[in-house]
Design an enzyme around this catalytic site. Structure first.
Site, PDB file in Angstrom:
ATOM      1  N   GLY A  53      -2.364  -9.306  15.621  1.00 46.19           N
ATOM      2  CA  GLY A  53      -1.764  -9.104  16.934  1.00 46.19           C
ATOM      3  C   GLY A  53      -2.202  -7.771  17.526  1.00 46.19           C
ATOM      4  CB  CYS A  54      -0.514  -5.444  19.830  1.00 48.56           C
ATOM      5  SG  CYS A  54      -0.766  -3.812  20.561  1.00 48.56           S
TER       6      CYS A  54
END
Length: 226
Positions: A53-54
């Site tokens: 993810g981020c």
């Protein structure tokens, strides 16, 4: 809309496109089991790449992990020309947001990094998204950079798939190692530089807190700056 700290470089304004979506239900923390197959990587510093993810949160957790000497946010899977935040966040490249972790296996083994990754960083049942973020560039992927890491990662994934820790099937995959490109300077150490940023408070600070709670022997209060 979440706002950046006033001292962030102007270029960081591009980061409003990613790592920033409407608030959803809190991410579930799962205490994954210790790996049955322990890594044996010998002496000296090693590196591994994790996409989850981020990259702000992945970097934040590993930067608070004992034995990690560096955690660099960046891009993996695409070309050098594609390694640009605006391009990657548009979803038109082959890159995923990833973090290159350098660590001392005499302090923290690769299999222990895997345990942390699955416990507090990602939901392994999600494909092309994590937390509030959507898109193939947010896919969770393990990127072993050696035969030993690949063996341990494959064994751990197989071990986890036999558990009942998650309600849905595990879809996190192992990807072949390609060239890693460091992200722009304003992304590095983002959580440490912006502890009051709305996204960090909502999504990433809880991951660091979970690391401290679940694995106190591997938690380091000092943020490891690159």
């Amino acid at each position: 809309m979440k706002r950046f700290a006033p001292l962030i470089a102007a270029g960081a304004l591009f980061a409003t496109a990613a790592c920033q979506q409407p608030a959803l239900a809190a991410e579930k923390v799962v205490e994954a089991p210790a790996a049955a197959v322990k890594s044996k990587e010998g002496n000296g510093l090693k590196t591994a790449i994790f996409a989850g993810g981020c990259f702000w949160g992945v970097e934040a957790v590993f930067s608070h992990t004992k034995g990690v000497t560096s955690a660099v946010s960046g891009y993996h899977g695409g070309t050098k020309r594609q390694a640009d935040y605006k391009l990657v966040s548009s979803g038109v490249t082959d890159h995923v947001e990833a973090v290159k972790v350098t660590y001392d296996p005499s302090v923290v083994r690769y299999d222990e990094l895997l345990r942390i990754y699955f416990s507090v960083i990602i939901d392994p049942t999600l494909k092309n998204r994590q937390g509030p973020d959507r898109g193939a560039h947010y896919n969770a992927e393990l990127v072993p950079v050696s035969a030993e890491q690949r063996k341990v990662a494959a064994a751990y994934l197989a071990q986890l798939k036999k558990t009942k820790l998650w309600d849905r099937p595990i879809v996190t995959s192992i990807s072949p190692a390609r060239k890693f490109y460091a992200a722009e300077a304003y992304h590095q150490d983002f959580a440490a530089k912006n502890p009051r940023h709305g996204y960090i408070l909502r999504w990433d600070a809880p991951k660091v807190a979970a690391l401290k709670r679940l694995y106190p022997s591997l938690y380091r209060a000092e943020f490891r700056r690159n």
